[in-house]
Structure formats: structure tokens, C-alpha cells
Design a protein around this motif. Structure first.
Motif, PDB file in Angstrom:
ATOM      1  N   CYS A  79       0.791  -1.247  -0.025  1.00 24.12           N
ATOM      2  CA  CYS A  79      -0.342  -0.003   0.065  1.00 24.12           C
ATOM      3  C   CYS A  79       0.891   1.340  -0.047  1.00 24.12           C
ATOM      4  O   CYS A  79       1.766   1.434   0.741  1.00 24.12           O
ATOM      5  N   LEU A 127      -6.962  12.834   6.585  1.00 27.73           N
ATOM      6  CA  LEU A 127      -5.507  12.640   6.352  1.00 27.73           C
ATOM      7  C   LEU A 127      -4.932  13.352   7.397  1.00 27.73           C
ATOM      8  O   LEU A 127      -3.680  12.821   7.831  1.00 27.73           O
ATOM      9  N   TYR A 144      -5.351   8.785   0.980  1.00 23.18           N
ATOM     10  CA  TYR A 144      -4.573   8.885   0.229  1.00 23.18           C
ATOM     11  C   TYR A 144      -5.035   9.557  -1.150  1.00 23.18           C
ATOM     12  O   TYR A 144      -4.308  10.237  -1.848  1.00 23.18           O
ATOM     13  N   VAL A 181       3.202   7.333   2.700  1.00 25.15           N
ATOM     14  CA  VAL A 181       2.915   8.450   3.231  1.00 25.15           C
ATOM     15  C   VAL A 181       2.974   8.673   4.734  1.00 25.15           C
ATOM     16  O   VAL A 181       3.641   9.755   5.261  1.00 25.15           O
ATOM     17  N   ASP A 199      -9.294   0.991   7.789  1.00 22.91           N
ATOM     18  CA  ASP A 199      -8.821   1.086   6.462  1.00 22.91           C
ATOM     19  C   ASP A 199      -9.899   0.005   5.905  1.00 22.91           C
ATOM     20  O   ASP A 199      -9.815  -1.188   5.966  1.00 22.91           O
ATOM     21  N   CYS A 214     -11.008   8.882   1.916  1.00 26.33           N
ATOM     22  CA  CYS A 214      -9.723   8.565   1.656  1.00 26.33           C
ATOM     23  C   CYS A 214      -8.592   9.537   1.654  1.00 26.33           C
ATOM     24  O   CYS A 214      -8.345  10.479   1.037  1.00 26.33           O
ATOM     25  N   MET A 246       5.116   4.351  -2.680  1.00 21.70           N
ATOM     26  CA  MET A 246       4.716   5.718  -2.446  1.00 21.70           C
ATOM     27  C   MET A 246       5.430   6.676  -3.429  1.00 21.70           C
ATOM     28  O   MET A 246       4.905   7.634  -3.951  1.00 21.70           O
ATOM     29  N   PHE A 296       0.109   4.295   0.446  1.00 26.09           N
ATOM     30  CA  PHE A 296      -0.274   5.161   1.643  1.00 26.09           C
ATOM     31  C   PHE A 296       0.537   4.853   2.898  1.00 26.09           C
ATOM     32  O   PHE A 296       0.857   5.751   3.599  1.00 26.09           O
TER      33      PHE A 296
END
Length: 282
Positions: free
Chosen positions: A57, A146, A207, A62, A165, A205, A86, A59
Motif C-alpha cells: 500500500c 488525512l 491517500y 506517506v 481502513d 480517503c 509511494m 499510503f
């Protein structure tokens, strides 16, 4: 044939290669996830990766940026591969916009599949249940999500978002790794997808919130030629993110997912009117 205000326009099409890409990544992630479970139980498919979804993933990269920059390590459960993904995701977004959202993300794909049922049930009412003014405010909620995820992860050093998630829950609902919160949010997302197209992408979301910013300055832009545009609203009607494409020269909306379904190659009835390009259009 599609009708608008009682008039026949054209037969709706789609970017067919996007459907193939979506199916490919959905099946790939599903197989890898199942294989991860098999490996934990002493089995497994030899030619598939044994990595967990956390390693796949982008994200994850991040949310671990702060810890990696300050301590030099990754957040618990995050792997180096997520950091690499990423970077790849950002490069693609800077060039083409949030193509991960519109072409790759399996959760986005599943929401689109559920949306097909919504279209059949509610016809033209589908994706228009929420008043425009309220919708325009709710679309910024994902930036709050976020900020919360990044802050809590940075201060706690744990992958807190895994508990909520829906993407992780979708591909691990059979395992004990999934938290009840993730399953509840996944269920809510699928139910809402019967009324709203891509509700998770639009409103929650984190991401998508990150990648959406690249719509402001990405290299390849979706542009509309005013000289040939019929201004019939066809491109806007078919946009899954409810972007008024027919009212702007260049789509810079932070919600655009680069699905290209508004372009002349897909839904626009006039050739070279809504295009994906780096140059200017007349």
C-alpha cells in the motif's frame, strides 16, 4: 443510446483499457492477500508474493515519512516496498494525476462495480442524492482524515489507520487481523455506493486527498476545447466524481481521479473536444 433532456445523443463508451487494468490489480491484490493467509498456515502459491497488504500500500509510505525523516526507521508493519510504491505513485500523479485512484485502487474498482447496481435502481437520480452545497463541503472531509492519520501515526509510531481502513478489510475480512471498525467502514462504503459513486474516495480517503492535490499542477491535463464543445453536459453527467467538466477549460478539481471517462475517447460526442494533453486546446 444515451438520452439527455429527451434527445438521443450517442452510445456511451468507456476507456476499455482502464477496465482491464482495474481487473488486473484487483485480482493481483486478491491473490496476494489470499496467498499471505495460506503462507501463514503453512501453504502458499510459489510464484506469488508472500507480502502482506501493508507492504503493498503506497499510503503506508506517506504515513511513515515523519518517522523515517526523524528516526530513520519505518512505522510498525510498514515495509520499504510501501515507501518505494509511494514514490512511484507520486511520480505518476505529478505526470498524469491520481491514476492510482482511477486505474489501480481495488477499493475504488469495487465501488464502481456496486455503482452499476445503483445506476440500475435509481437511474439519473443516482449520484445526486446529496445537495450540491453540502456535497461541496463534505469533499474536504478527507483532508481532515488525512491530517488525523498522519498526526496520530507520527506521534504514536503505530499504524493506527489499519484499524479503520476499508481497503485492508476488503482483502482480509476472513482473517483475525481485521478490526471491527474496518469492517464497519467497509460495509458502510459498499452500502453508500448504491447511492453515491465512490463515496469513500470523495469524502474520506486520505491517500486520495494527497494525490488530489497534484491535479493543480500535473503535467498531463484534461482540457476542453470551447470552440467545438456542444455544452450539453454529457461529460459532467458521466463523471463519477461529479465534476462540472463542461464549465471549465482545464480540469484542476482536487477530486479528479484521471479516469478519463469524460474525454472524447470515451463519452464526449465530439472528437478532440475533451482531451488528455500537455498542450493548449482551442
Amino acid at each position: 443510446m444515451m438520452k439527455l433532456f429527451g434527445k438521443r445523443l450517442f452510445r456511451p463508451r468507456s476507456i476499455w483499457i482502464r477496465k482491464i487494468v482495474q481487473w488486473f490489480f484487483f485480482l493481483l491484490i486478491a491473490l496476494i492477500s489470499v496467498n499471505h493467509t495460506l503462507v501463514e498456515n503453512g501453504g502458499g502459491i510459489p510464484f506469488l508474493s508472500t507480502a502482506s497488504l501493508h507492504a503493498l500500500c503506497p499510503f503506508g509510505g506517506v504515513v511513515t515519512i515523519y518517522q523515517y525523516a526523524t528516526v530513520g526507521t519505518f512505522v510498525q508493519k510498514i515495509h520499504e516496498s510501501a515507501f518505494v510504491l509511494m514514490i512511484i505513485g507520486f511520480v505518476l500523479a505529478f505526470l498524469f494525476g491520481p491514476v492510482f485512484c482511477g486505474w489501480v485502487c481495488p477499493l475504488g474498482t469495487v465501488q464502481e462495480w456496486v455503482a452499476k447496481l445503483g445506476h440500475k435502481f435509481f437511474k439519473r437520480k443516482y449520484n445526486h442524492f446529496i445537495p450540491a452545497k453540502l456535497d461541496s463541503v463534505l469533499r474536504y472531509a478527507r483532508y481532515i482524515v488525512l491530517a488525523w492519520v498522519v498526526y496520530v501515526t507520527a506521534t504514536s509510531g503505530t499504524l493506527i489507520f489499519a484499524e479503520y481502513d476499508p481497503y485492508f478489510a476488503l482483502f482480509n475480512f476472513w482473517s483475525t487481523e481485521v478490526a471491527i471498525g474496518g469492517l464497519i467502514i467497509l460495509g458502510a462504503t459498499l452500502v453508500l455506493s448504491l447511492f453515491i459513486e465512490r463515496p469513500w474516495c470523495k469524502y474520506a480517503c486520505p491517500y486520495g486527498a494527497v494525490l488530489g492535490i497534484t491535479n493543480l499542477f500535473r503535467v498531463f491535463q484534461i482540457k476542453r476545447a470551447e470552440s467545438t464543445c456542444k455544452a450539453d453536459g454529457a461529460c459532467s453527467i458521466m463523471c463519477p466524481m461529479n465534476i462540472a467538466v463542461d464549465t471549465v477549460k482545464t480540469v484542476r478539481d482536487h477530486q479528479c481521479i484521471s479516469c478519463l471517462e469524460c474525454t472524447s475517447e470515451a463519452i464526449c460526442p465530439v472528437a478532440k473536444t475533451v482531451v488528455f494533453t500537455t498542450g493548449a486546446v482551442k
